[in-house]
Design an enzyme around this catalytic site. Structure first.
Site, PDB file in Angstrom:
ATOM      1  N   CYS A 167       0.814  -1.224   0.000  1.00  0.00           N
ATOM      2  CA  CYS A 167       0.000   0.000   0.000  1.00  0.00           C
ATOM      3  C   CYS A 167       0.849   1.277   0.000  1.00  0.00           C
ATOM      4  CB  CYS A 167      -0.939  -0.005   1.186  1.00  0.00           C
ATOM      5  SG  CYS A 167      -1.843  -1.543   1.333  1.00  0.00           S
ATOM      6  N   HIS A 173      -3.258   6.742   2.556  1.00  0.00           N
ATOM      7  CA  HIS A 173      -3.731   5.449   2.070  1.00  0.00           C
ATOM      8  C   HIS A 173      -5.134   5.199   2.645  1.00  0.00           C
ATOM      9  CE1 HIS A 173      -4.196   1.344   1.213  1.00  0.00           C
ATOM     10  NE2 HIS A 173      -3.831   0.887   2.392  1.00  0.00           N
ATOM     11  N   ASN A 226     -10.106  -0.587   0.109  1.00  0.00           N
ATOM     12  CA  ASN A 226      -8.647  -0.450   0.146  1.00  0.00           C
ATOM     13  C   ASN A 226      -8.077  -1.032  -1.146  1.00  0.00           C
ATOM     14  OD1 ASN A 226      -5.908  -0.911   0.531  1.00  0.00           O
ATOM     15  ND2 ASN A 226      -6.116  -1.663   2.627  1.00  0.00           N
TER      16      ASN A 226
HETATM   17  N1  COA Z   1     -18.597  -9.239   9.034  1.00  0.00           N
HETATM   18  C1  COA Z   1     -19.122  -9.604  10.212  1.00  0.00           C
HETATM   19  N2  COA Z   1     -18.388  -9.967  11.276  1.00  0.00           N
HETATM   20  C2  COA Z   1     -17.059  -9.949  11.125  1.00  0.00           C
HETATM   21  C3  COA Z   1     -16.434  -9.580   9.922  1.00  0.00           C
HETATM   22  C4  COA Z   1     -17.246  -9.217   8.850  1.00  0.00           C
HETATM   23  N3  COA Z   1     -16.765  -8.850   7.656  1.00  0.00           N
HETATM   24  N4  COA Z   1     -15.087  -9.661  10.090  1.00  0.00           N
HETATM   25  C5  COA Z   1     -14.879 -10.072  11.354  1.00  0.00           C
HETATM   26  N5  COA Z   1     -16.070 -10.255  11.987  1.00  0.00           N
HETATM   27  C6  COA Z   1     -16.313 -10.675  13.344  1.00  0.00           C
HETATM   28  C7  COA Z   1     -15.166 -11.501  13.893  1.00  0.00           C
HETATM   29  O1  COA Z   1     -15.292 -12.862  13.514  1.00  0.00           O
HETATM   30  C8  COA Z   1     -15.319 -11.289  15.376  1.00  0.00           C
HETATM   31  O2  COA Z   1     -16.344 -12.133  15.838  1.00  0.00           O
HETATM   32  P1  COA Z   1     -16.223 -12.849  17.265  1.00  0.00           P
HETATM   33  O3  COA Z   1     -16.147 -11.711  18.254  1.00  0.00           O
HETATM   34  O4  COA Z   1     -17.474 -13.631  17.333  1.00  0.00           O
HETATM   35  O5  COA Z   1     -14.973 -13.648  17.214  1.00  0.00           O
HETATM   36  C9  COA Z   1     -15.827  -9.849  15.476  1.00  0.00           C
HETATM   37  O6  COA Z   1     -16.367  -9.535  14.180  1.00  0.00           O
HETATM   38  C10 COA Z   1     -14.767  -8.850  15.824  1.00  0.00           C
HETATM   39  O7  COA Z   1     -13.637  -9.089  14.975  1.00  0.00           O
HETATM   40  P2  COA Z   1     -12.343  -8.200  15.079  1.00  0.00           P
HETATM   41  O8  COA Z   1     -11.335  -8.697  14.092  1.00  0.00           O
HETATM   42  O9  COA Z   1     -11.939  -8.128  16.521  1.00  0.00           O
HETATM   43  O10 COA Z   1     -12.912  -6.794  14.606  1.00  0.00           O
HETATM   44  P3  COA Z   1     -12.235  -5.384  14.689  1.00  0.00           P
HETATM   45  O11 COA Z   1     -13.056  -4.514  15.543  1.00  0.00           O
HETATM   46  O12 COA Z   1     -10.762  -5.451  14.942  1.00  0.00           O
HETATM   47  O13 COA Z   1     -12.436  -4.853  13.182  1.00  0.00           O
HETATM   48  C11 COA Z   1     -11.161  -4.578  11.147  1.00  0.00           C
HETATM   49  C12 COA Z   1     -11.815  -5.569  12.114  1.00  0.00           C
HETATM   50  C13 COA Z   1     -10.489  -5.376  10.041  1.00  0.00           C
HETATM   51  C14 COA Z   1     -12.260  -3.695  10.560  1.00  0.00           C
HETATM   52  C15 COA Z   1     -10.154  -3.687  11.922  1.00  0.00           C
HETATM   53  O14 COA Z   1      -9.317  -4.506  12.740  1.00  0.00           O
HETATM   54  C16 COA Z   1      -9.294  -2.885  10.993  1.00  0.00           C
HETATM   55  O15 COA Z   1      -9.772  -1.990  10.337  1.00  0.00           O
HETATM   56  N6  COA Z   1      -7.979  -3.166  10.942  1.00  0.00           N
HETATM   57  C17 COA Z   1      -7.079  -2.498  10.002  1.00  0.00           C
HETATM   58  C18 COA Z   1      -7.190  -3.191   8.678  1.00  0.00           C
HETATM   59  C19 COA Z   1      -6.458  -2.483   7.592  1.00  0.00           C
HETATM   60  O16 COA Z   1      -6.580  -1.292   7.472  1.00  0.00           O
HETATM   61  N7  COA Z   1      -5.712  -3.231   6.767  1.00  0.00           N
HETATM   62  C20 COA Z   1      -5.013  -2.764   5.654  1.00  0.00           C
HETATM   63  C21 COA Z   1      -3.793  -1.999   6.031  1.00  0.00           C
HETATM   64  S1  COA Z   1      -2.871  -1.563   4.644  1.00  0.00           S
END
Ligand code: COA
Length: 317
Positions: free
Chosen positions: A114, A240, A270
């Site tokens: 990215c 980004h 993204n």
């Molecule tokens: N739809 C529904 N539920 C989802 C899901 C989706 N697409 N993805 C994950 N979940 C669920 C998980 O399974 C988890 O369930 P559980 O509590 O029963 O185990 C719950 O939601 C929470 O998951 P978690 O991973 O802890 O969520 P989060 O609050 O950390 O949000 C992201 C996830 C990916 C949105 C967040 O971590 C994020 O934005 N991270 C940065 C990602 C990024 O920018 N990447 C690229 C960088 S270049």
């Protein structure tokens, strides 16, 4: 010559829009889950006959047309991508051939995930410094849909396909850049889907989030240190477009006006290396950015990598 300025931008998107509601028919997810956590409502995915090369050529040719220059003056072609159609020939060479660009210049692909477009900007500056030519064509392009595991709801909802491009002119006025990399590769990597044995994007979302909210201020502060400027001296910041909440966090940290930080992940998701130039292109197309404005580009992501550049927008026409 010490730096670059932006003289034109271009962009290209595939034909297929995929909404959060569409994804909820494939995996157990919903707009109600995705949008508040990411700011993403929809993204574009390539159809079967749309390639990384097609998108890159479209974005590059739009930027070149808008640049209003003789294409014989282009001094290098740099493409940032992690999803090129071919390892060889490079996307850059295919663009060079398709657009009839000079053959006595370098054309190459680079991969810094990215952060790729920002690294690519610095690579282009290096080529112009070395060959004394005036203009550089830099493109960020991705077809991430081909490396998404469409059974993994934690990743497939986040990414999209697209391309963005910029034509830069060698310039001595204002240019500051900073780059970084660290091998914390366990939090954002190609993973293996046990069902088909193929390699797909996988990540630890929470740790990537923590990395992102520390990387952006590290980059911004690094540029401020070098330039002796502050947020008040910067007209536009194009980060980004990974997640709206990451950008909100940074806006709050700098007590900056929300409008200064451009966002478009609501419609694009993204798009990795394409994300910064696609957002820059939309910002320029909006007419909000005026000739002479200062623009800061900030990238972070896989590697892990991070980089930024502060330069001017100065279209020729
Ligand atoms: N739809 C529904 N539920 C989802 C899901 C989706 N697409 N993805 C994950 N979940 C669920 C998980 O399974 C988890 O369930 P559980 O509590 O029963 O185990 C719950 O939601 C929470 O998951 P978690 O991973 O802890 O969520 P989060 O609050 O950390 O949000 C992201 C996830 C990916 C949105 C967040 O971590 C994020 O934005 N991270 C940065 C990602 C990024 O920018 N990447 C690229 C960088 S270049």
């Amino acid at each position: 010559m010490t730096g670059l300025k932006i003289i034109a931008t271009g962009g290209a998107l595939p034909s297929r829009v995929v909404t959060n509601d569409d994804l909820s028919k494939i995996v157990d997810t919903s707009d109600e889950w995705i949008y508040p956590r990411t700011g993403i409502h929809s993204r574009y995915f390539c159809g079967e006959n749309e390639s990384t090369t097609d998108l890159a050529i479209k974005a590059a040719s739009q930027a070149l047309e808008r640049a209003n220059i003789d294409k014989e003056q282009i001094g290098c072609v740099v493409v940032a991508t992690l999803s090129a159609e071919f390892a060889c020939p490079s996307t850059a060479c295919l663009i060079q051939e398709a657009l009839g660009l000079p053959t006595d210049i370098a054309a190459l692909d680079i991969n810094a995930a990215c952060t790729g477009f920002i690294y690519g900007t610095e690579v282009a500056r290096g080529f112009l410094s070395a060959n004394g030519k005036k203009y550089a064509l830099v493109i960020g392009v991705e077809k991430l849909s081909k490396i998404l595991d469409m059974t993994d709801r934690t990743t497939c909802v986040l990414f999209g396909d697209g391309a963005g491009a910029a034509v830069y002119e060698a310039d001595d006025t204002m240019y500051y850049s900073i780059q970084g990399a660290c091998g914390a590769k366990d939090i954002l990597v190609p993973g293996i889907n046990e069902a088909d044995g193929k390699s797909y994007v996988s990540m630890n979302g929470k740790n990537v989030f923590k990395f992102a909210v520390s990387a952006i201020p590290r980059v911004i502060n690094g540029i401020f240190e070098k330039s002796e400027k502050t947020m008040d001296d910067v007209d536009w910041v194009v980060c980004h477009q990974a997640n709206s909440r990451i950008i909100d966090h940074v806006v709050k940290k700098y007590k900056a006006p929300t409008e200064k930080f451009y966002k478009n992940m609501d419609r694009f998701g993204n798009t990795s290396a394409a994300s910064v130039p696609l957002a820059l292109n939309e910002l320029c197309e909006s007419g909000k950015v005026k000739s002479g404005d200062s623009v800061m580009l900030v990238g972070f992501g896989g590697g892990l990598t991070e980089a930024g550049v502060l330069l001017s927008y100065a279209p020729k026409a």
